[in-house]
Design a protein around this motif. Structure first.
Motif, PDB file in Angstrom:
ATOM      1  N   SER A 190     -14.696   6.892   8.064  1.00 34.97           N
ATOM      2  CA  SER A 190     -15.904   7.039   8.871  1.00 34.97           C
ATOM      3  C   SER A 190     -17.015   6.162   8.307  1.00 34.97           C
ATOM      4  O   SER A 190     -17.214   6.097   7.101  1.00 34.97           O
ATOM      5  CB  SER A 190     -16.329   8.502   8.866  1.00 34.97           C
ATOM      6  N   THR A 218     -16.609   0.957  15.040  1.00 31.23           N
ATOM      7  CA  THR A 218     -17.303   0.994  16.325  1.00 31.23           C
ATOM      8  C   THR A 218     -18.242  -0.198  16.463  1.00 31.23           C
ATOM      9  O   THR A 218     -18.283  -0.855  17.512  1.00 31.23           O
ATOM     10  CB  THR A 218     -18.091   2.310  16.469  1.00 31.23           C
ATOM     11  N   THR A 219     -18.956  -0.486  15.412  1.00 33.93           N
ATOM     12  CA  THR A 219     -19.879  -1.620  15.455  1.00 33.93           C
ATOM     13  C   THR A 219     -19.114  -2.907  15.758  1.00 33.93           C
ATOM     14  O   THR A 219     -19.526  -3.693  16.615  1.00 33.93           O
ATOM     15  CB  THR A 219     -20.627  -1.746  14.112  1.00 33.93           C
TER      16      THR A 219
END
Ligand code: ATP
Ligand code: MG
Lengths: 210, 388
Positions: free
Chosen positions: B37, B42-43
């Protein structure tokens, strides 16, 4: 009762019409200005707090004082009354538009943007439909306020049911006071009910409780 | 082709989310970004459709720098699926599916046809078109989420933990579906997850990320065979690394000459082939030996009045690519009750057939094969190994 209608019936109809007319124009203008403004504010950062703060301050000006202030600026009659009522209608609509738009599920906004909606499309097709009930609640609140405050408009010569109430007060005719107050109340209830129906209608299915 | 060239992203608060990342995603590849995480998955993914703009470096799609493109137009060419489905609750399933085609101003018939066709591909009927998303199960919602990303023929699809919120069985089914759609339609997929099983199952290539960097970028097999460092090893876990040694691919056990017919063959001829070769299922190929479908005895028997050639009655067939791990195929056979699964090469040509009998080989190898080893090792050593 029958006497009252015989003497004042036609005048009452005219005043009700005037009352509605002033209120609805003020409310309409309020919607036209406050909804886009509220939407615009969701696109800015700190400005939003400032503008909503300003609107809140305007709201605290006593209504009679605001009406009185209109006289040196716009004279007397319907126009200054409509302007004053319009100013009053702004805050609830503005605040609800802003919070309604901000409250839209961020995942929906993200998905819509990610699929290639322009800002305008995002607002029209996603944010506004989702925020509609909150915005409508603001309009509804403004609507009932404006109807109630429009009774004061007679004070600066704008007519409306306030004429009955003020005349009744000045001339000690209780029937006139009542004959003005009851229709105002009924109008307010009617507007509340009517806009409430619209509110239900624009509520997207995901937000319908039950 | 998507190329990352020394791409970094530093957020306004100074967080270095992506740190000098370079890698290339080829056309038609299924690439999985995996990592702990906050590692920047995602970025990285969102920079591809410019939902996030990179701070430095370049991202090229088919050789063109995406910064030179209009972000809105770019996004319409790239499918986008997120975990929370992002289905519009105030729109019907149909309206949701055709969101992008509508933005692109397709005509009504084409949109309708597309929606119906895609819905069918995910085993949902037209009766769903007029429903609202909240009237669907979570799995159905995400199916719609997936086909919505395919509706405008986007050739790149971005997925951010799309199945994270689903139960294991639904997730399994959707993983398979997505993999199949991707292979069938030849789309490029960039898929974010932190589930290694999911990554191994879906990926042509895996990018393992940590602290904004891509630590290793390779095929699942290569990563399992040669983890780049301790981080990757620990991320893969002991179990998987041990399994690697016993991993077999379908190619090692498949029957090399499955019985086939060409699609223009008549039913009568096919029945004869079945009788001669003593099989009840025939694989249908075209002239170039590319797998088209399957016909079975019941199908032929039922349709012998109505149809002429096998092409009219053949049905879709579940297949795997050569190189697929036998364990995953075995899993499917047992769970889904497939009698056999054809194996095709990159070009879709039928290479062989994994039959239930092949499973016997695996069972034989794992049980009896181990025993042989035990027998050859002195007893004390065995006990020592066990206690370890
Ligand atoms: N808008 C933002 N502003 C500041 N920092 C951010 C922002 N978005 C992400 N970050 C930070 O950037 C880093 C990478 O975030 P990112 O969302 O890419 O991680 P991830 O690998 O997708 O994690 P996860 O598995 O939790 O989704 C994290 O440290 C995160 O806190
Ligand atoms: Mg993430």
């Amino acid at each position: 009762m029958a006497d009252f209608f015989a003497n004042y019936g036609s005048q009452m109809m005219r005043l009700i019409w005037e009352h509605l007319y002033i209120s609805m124009i003020a409310l309409g203008l309020g919607v036209i200005v406050a909804v886009p403004l509220g939407i615009g504010l969701t696109r800015t950062g700190k400005l939003a707090t400032a503008v909503i703060g300003l609107a809140s301050i305007l709201q605290t000006v006593p209504s009679l004082a605001l009406l009185a202030l209109m006289i040196p600026l716009f004279g007397i009659g319907q126009v200054p009354a409509i302007i004053a009522l319009f100013i009053y209608s702004l805050l609830p609509i503005l605040r609800n538009t802003y919070t309604g738009m901000r409250g839209v599920n961020p995942a929906l906004v993200d998905a819509a943007r990610g699929m290639g909606m322009t800002e305008m499309q995002l607002i029209r097709k996603v944010e506004l439909p989702q925020a509609a009930p909150v915005i409508m609640a603001g309009i509804r609140l403004s609507g009932t306020y404006v109807i109630a405050w429009a009774a004061l408009a007679s004070y600066i010569g704008a007519g409306g049911l306030g004429d009955f109430i003020f005349n009744g007060l000045n001339l000690y005719i209780p029937e006139l006071i009542i004959g003005g107050t009851i229709p105002v109340t009924l109008l307010a209830l009617l507007v509340d009910f009517g806009l409430g129906m619209v509110e239900k209608k624009v509520t997207p299915r995901n937000q319908v409780s039950g | 082709m998507i190329e990352f060239k020394n791409v970094s992203k530093i957020y306004g608060d100074g967080t270095k989310a992506v740190d000098d990342v370079s890698f290339t995603i080829n056309e038609g590849e299924f690439v999985v970004l995996i990592g702990t995480s906050g590692s920047g998955k995602t970025t990285t993914m969102r920079m591809i459709n410019r939902m996030i703009d990179s701070t430095s470096g370049e991202i090229l799609i088919d050789g063109k720098n995406i910064k030179d493109e209009n972000a809105v137009e770019l996004r319409r060419r790239i499918g986008y699926v997120i975990q929370q489905t992002g289905l519009m609750p105030h729109m019907t399933v149909y309206e949701n599916i055709v969101m992008v085609p509508k933005l692109l101003k397709w005509d009504k018939d084409k949109m309708r046809e597309t929606a119906e066709r895609l819905l069918k591909r995910v085993d949902m009927g037209n009766e769903f078109l007029d429903r609202y998303p909240q009237e669907l199960s979570g799995g159905q919602q995400q199916r719609i989420g997936v086909i919505r990303a395919l509706a405008a023929n986007q050739d790149i699809i971005l997925m951010d933990e799309p199945f994270g919120a689903l139960d294991p069985i639904t997730r399994d089914a959707l993983q398979e579906l997505v993999k199949h759609l991707q292979e069938e339609m030849g789309r490029t997929v960039v898929f974010v997850t932190h589930d290694m099983d999911e990554a191994l199952k879906l990926a042509d290539k895996i990018a393992i990320m940590s602290e904004g960097k891509v630590i290793q970028y390779d095929t699942p097999d290569n990563i399992l065979a040669a983890p780049a460092n301790e981080f990757v090893e620990s991320f893969l876990g002991e179990d998987r690394l041990q399994q690697r040694s016993t991993m077999q691919t379908v190619d090692q056990v498949m029957v090399k000459t499955p019985i086939t017919v060409t699609s223009d063959m008549t039913l009568a001829e096919s029945i004869r082939v079945m009788r001669d070769r003593r099989v009840d299922t025939l694989f249908v190929t075209d002239m170039h030996h590319v797998l088209q479908g399957v016909v079975d005895f019941e199908g032929i028997n039922k349709n012998r009045k109505k149809a002429e050639t096998v092409s009219e009655i053949m049905s879709h067939v579940y297949y795997v690519k050569s190189g697929t791990l036998l364990s995953s195929v075995a899993d499917k056979m047992l769970k889904r009750g497939y009698k056999n699964i054809p194996v095709v090469n990159e070009a879709g040509k039928l290479e062989g057939l994994v039959t239930r009998a092949s499973l016997v080989d695996i069972v034989y190898d794992t049980i009896w094969g181990d025993d042989e080893e035990v027998e050859s090792i002195p007893l004390e050593t065995t006990q020592y190994q066990e206690s370890e």
